[in-house]
Design an enzyme around this catalytic site. Structure first.
Site, PDB file in Angstrom:
ATOM      1  N   ARG A   1       0.895  -1.135  -0.173  1.00  0.00           N
ATOM      2  CA  ARG A   1       0.096  -0.030  -0.072  1.00  0.00           C
ATOM      3  C   ARG A   1       1.103   1.324   0.079  1.00  0.00           C
ATOM      4  O   ARG A   1       0.391   2.226  -0.786  1.00  0.00           O
ATOM      5  CB  ARG A   1      -0.909   0.294   1.361  1.00  0.00           C
ATOM      6  CG  ARG A   1      -1.890  -1.175   1.197  1.00  0.00           C
ATOM      7  CD  ARG A   1      -3.036  -0.898   2.427  1.00  0.00           C
ATOM      8  NE  ARG A   1      -2.574  -1.056   3.621  1.00  0.00           N
ATOM      9  CZ  ARG A   1      -2.788  -2.512   4.067  1.00  0.00           C
ATOM     10  NH1 ARG A   1      -3.491  -3.373   3.527  1.00  0.00           N
ATOM     11  NH2 ARG A   1      -2.454  -2.858   5.327  1.00  0.00           N
TER      12      ARG A   1
ATOM     13  N   ALA B   1     -16.845  -5.764  -9.340  1.00  0.00           N
ATOM     14  CA  ALA B   1     -15.625  -5.088  -9.938  1.00  0.00           C
ATOM     15  C   ALA B   1     -15.659  -5.618 -11.334  1.00  0.00           C
ATOM     16  O   ALA B   1     -15.146  -4.854 -12.433  1.00  0.00           O
ATOM     17  CB  ALA B   1     -14.552  -5.560  -9.196  1.00  0.00           C
TER      18      ALA B   1
ATOM     19  N   ASP C   1      -6.418  -5.521  -5.921  1.00  0.00           N
ATOM     20  CA  ASP C   1      -6.150  -6.489  -4.809  1.00  0.00           C
ATOM     21  C   ASP C   1      -7.248  -7.308  -4.422  1.00  0.00           C
ATOM     22  O   ASP C   1      -8.031  -7.232  -3.486  1.00  0.00           O
ATOM     23  CB  ASP C   1      -5.697  -5.540  -3.218  1.00  0.00           C
ATOM     24  CG  ASP C   1      -5.320  -6.524  -2.363  1.00  0.00           C
ATOM     25  OD1 ASP C   1      -5.009  -7.685  -2.705  1.00  0.00           O
ATOM     26  OD2 ASP C   1      -5.745  -6.029  -1.146  1.00  0.00           O
TER      27      ASP C   1
ATOM     28  N   CYS D   1      -3.707 -12.932  -3.519  1.00  0.00           N
ATOM     29  CA  CYS D   1      -3.423 -13.841  -2.413  1.00  0.00           C
ATOM     30  C   CYS D   1      -3.792 -15.070  -2.378  1.00  0.00           C
ATOM     31  O   CYS D   1      -3.944 -15.585  -1.406  1.00  0.00           O
ATOM     32  CB  CYS D   1      -3.965 -12.909  -1.225  1.00  0.00           C
ATOM     33  SG  CYS D   1      -5.770 -12.754  -1.450  1.00  0.00           S
TER      34      CYS D   1
HETATM   35  N1  SAH Z   1      -7.555  -4.076  -0.551  1.00  0.00           N
HETATM   36  C1  SAH Z   1      -7.970  -4.642   0.847  1.00  0.00           C
HETATM   37  C2  SAH Z   1      -8.263  -5.995   0.998  1.00  0.00           C
HETATM   38  C3  SAH Z   1      -9.371  -6.257  -0.058  1.00  0.00           C
HETATM   39  S1  SAH Z   1     -10.154  -8.099   0.256  1.00  0.00           S
HETATM   40  C4  SAH Z   1      -7.040  -4.147   1.764  1.00  0.00           C
HETATM   41  O1  SAH Z   1      -5.617  -3.916   1.513  1.00  0.00           O
HETATM   42  O2  SAH Z   1      -7.544  -3.900   3.001  1.00  0.00           O
HETATM   43  C5  SAH Z   1     -11.318  -8.128  -0.864  1.00  0.00           C
HETATM   44  C6  SAH Z   1     -12.309  -7.510  -1.140  1.00  0.00           C
HETATM   45  O3  SAH Z   1     -13.169  -7.671  -2.367  1.00  0.00           O
HETATM   46  C7  SAH Z   1     -13.411  -7.448  -0.034  1.00  0.00           C
HETATM   47  O4  SAH Z   1     -13.747  -6.327   0.687  1.00  0.00           O
HETATM   48  C8  SAH Z   1     -14.686  -7.734  -1.060  1.00  0.00           C
HETATM   49  O5  SAH Z   1     -15.754  -7.287  -0.195  1.00  0.00           O
HETATM   50  C9  SAH Z   1     -14.455  -7.456  -2.401  1.00  0.00           C
HETATM   51  N2  SAH Z   1     -15.170  -8.259  -3.358  1.00  0.00           N
HETATM   52  C10 SAH Z   1     -15.164  -9.566  -3.494  1.00  0.00           C
HETATM   53  N3  SAH Z   1     -15.444  -9.860  -4.697  1.00  0.00           N
HETATM   54  C11 SAH Z   1     -16.019  -8.657  -5.461  1.00  0.00           C
HETATM   55  C12 SAH Z   1     -16.475  -8.440  -6.560  1.00  0.00           C
HETATM   56  N4  SAH Z   1     -16.939  -9.229  -7.345  1.00  0.00           N
HETATM   57  N5  SAH Z   1     -16.604  -6.983  -6.997  1.00  0.00           N
HETATM   58  C13 SAH Z   1     -16.337  -6.079  -6.039  1.00  0.00           C
HETATM   59  N6  SAH Z   1     -15.730  -6.464  -4.793  1.00  0.00           N
HETATM   60  C14 SAH Z   1     -15.289  -7.679  -4.381  1.00  0.00           C
END
Ligand code: SAH
Length: 388
Positions: free
Chosen positions: A207, A271, A291, A331
């Protein structure tokens, strides 16, 4: 005299090559079915050391100490915790939330300890370890003097050990939210009910890395509580924080406000759909953090996961402004480093863009990855730059 486990040559060979697990299938003589610490021997009588014993698990034995005579008591755990703390020397200069014990990566199999300011969050991920809980908690108090210790034992893996999934306060008090700092920004971790032990500590350094080059219009895709977004916000004039979870984005807004940022815009969306639409609308972003959650939950789901990773990366590449930076990560443990880079190369080839691979990232120092213990490593990251 402790119970004894007799293992096959193949089981002993795993320890010789540096991997701490011996599987049930390599047990010749099992100890009594009571989890705890046992002495491990080969059939010829040679003593190999002491291990955590999980009678119900496929992972029957986890190496603790090669010395068969040492007493594994609170003082032993305390010595190990101090070694783990020394390995993190300096991390507390730029963060108040980080991992203190990364299980096998610290020679303490199936134990996770994370620090959030003055609180500790622990995970006991084997039956053998659970049996040592009293000594471990005593040792944690002595080494770290926390204000509270919370067990986030709501981990599905525990079922394979015959353990229940629970969240339990073990000592003192642990607040519902804890304000922590990392590289000059602040955010609220949620130890009781947030993802993992309350935040994604494993991306902390990454980050900061994308934060350093952030400018113009930025996108935090899969934002969760916005921890990339707040780093991006330091250099960008606008940040879109995108996630499918509305409650997560409410917390992202709180975290933006906590840092005095009014230019983080939450977008609740899928997404895949949103990126497709952004590409269609010819939107451009100068800085992107991508991420996603672990798409590959098992080996069998890897091909579908790779298609998913490729799609989001390809679309992110297409909406990256000329000269812009994309930090992208996976991850998924099941997606290896080479496969991750292959996937990026494939996405880049199909994107119609020329991209430079500026840096490759792995695990941060507080999540040590040990060669020969693949399970200790799962984070892969790359910084890409659009050359056209
Ligand atoms: N980048 C964050 C962690 C991300 S965890 C950090 O560093 O703190 C992954 C995230 O993806 C979760 O919040 C989950 O709600 C979201 N997610 C999972 N599938 C998704 C999708 N299809 N579209 C958008 N968000 C999604």
């Amino acid at each position: 005299m402790s119970e004894v486990a007799v293992v096959s040559g193949r089981g002993a060979g795993r320890w010789q090559r540096g991997h701490p697990w011996i599987f049930k299938s390599d047990l010749i003589d099992a100890p009594a079915p009571v989890p705890g610490i046992v002495t491990v021997r080969e059939r010829n009588g040679r003593v190999l050391g002491q291990a955590l014993w999980s009678p119900l698990s496929e992972i029957a034995l986890r190496l603790l100490d090669r010395n068969p005579d040492v007493r594994i008591d609170a003082a032993w755990w305390e010595r190990k915790l101090r070694v783990a703390l020394d390995r993190r020397d300096g991390v507390d200069r730029h963060a108040t939330a980080y991992r203190l014990v990364h299980g096998e990566g610290d020679g303490l199999p199936s134990l996770v300890v994370d620090r959030y300011a003055r609180s500790l969050v622990v995970q006991f991920m084997s039956a053998g370890l659970e049996a040592c809980r009293g000594d471990i908690v005593d040792a944690l108090e002595r080494v770290h003097a926390p204000t509270g210790i919370l067990a986030r034992n709501d981990v599905a893996l525990r079922r394979r050990e015959g353990l229940s999934e629970t969240v339990e306060l073990l000592r003192g008090e642990v607040p519902r939210t804890i304000e922590v700092e990392e590289h000059g920004v602040r955010y609220l971790a949620a130890p009781w009910d947030g993802q993992k032990t309350g935040a994604f500590l494993d991306q902390r350094e990454n980050r900061a890395a994308i934060g350093h080059v952030s400018c113009g219009r930025a996108l935090d895709c899969f934002a969760y509580h916005g921890s990339f977004a707040i780093h991006l916000a330091r250099g960008a004039r606008e940040v879109i924080a995108l996630d499918s979870s509305a409650p997560a984005l409410e917390r992202a807004q709180e975290n933006a406000t906590l840092n005095g940022f009014a230019h983080v815009v939450p977008v609740v969306a899928d997404a895949f759909e949103w990126l497709r639409e952004a590409e269609r609308n010819k939107e451009k972003f100068d800085t992107i953090a991508l991420d996603p959650p672990a798409f590959a939950k098992s080996k069998a789901s890897l091909p579908a996961a790779i298609r998913g990773y490729k799609e989001v990366n390809l679309r992110a590449m297409r909406i990256l402004a000329s000269g812009g930076h994309l930090f992208t990560a996976s991850c998924s443990f099941h997606l290896g480093k080479a496969q991750f880079l292959d996937m990026l190369q494939d996405a880049a080839a199909d994107s119609g863009r020329r991209l430079a691979l500026r840096a490759i990232y792995g695990q941060p120092v507080d999540h040590p990855e040990v060669l020969g213990i693949p399970e200790t490593g799962y984070i892969k990251g790359a910084m890409l730059e659009a050359l056209d």
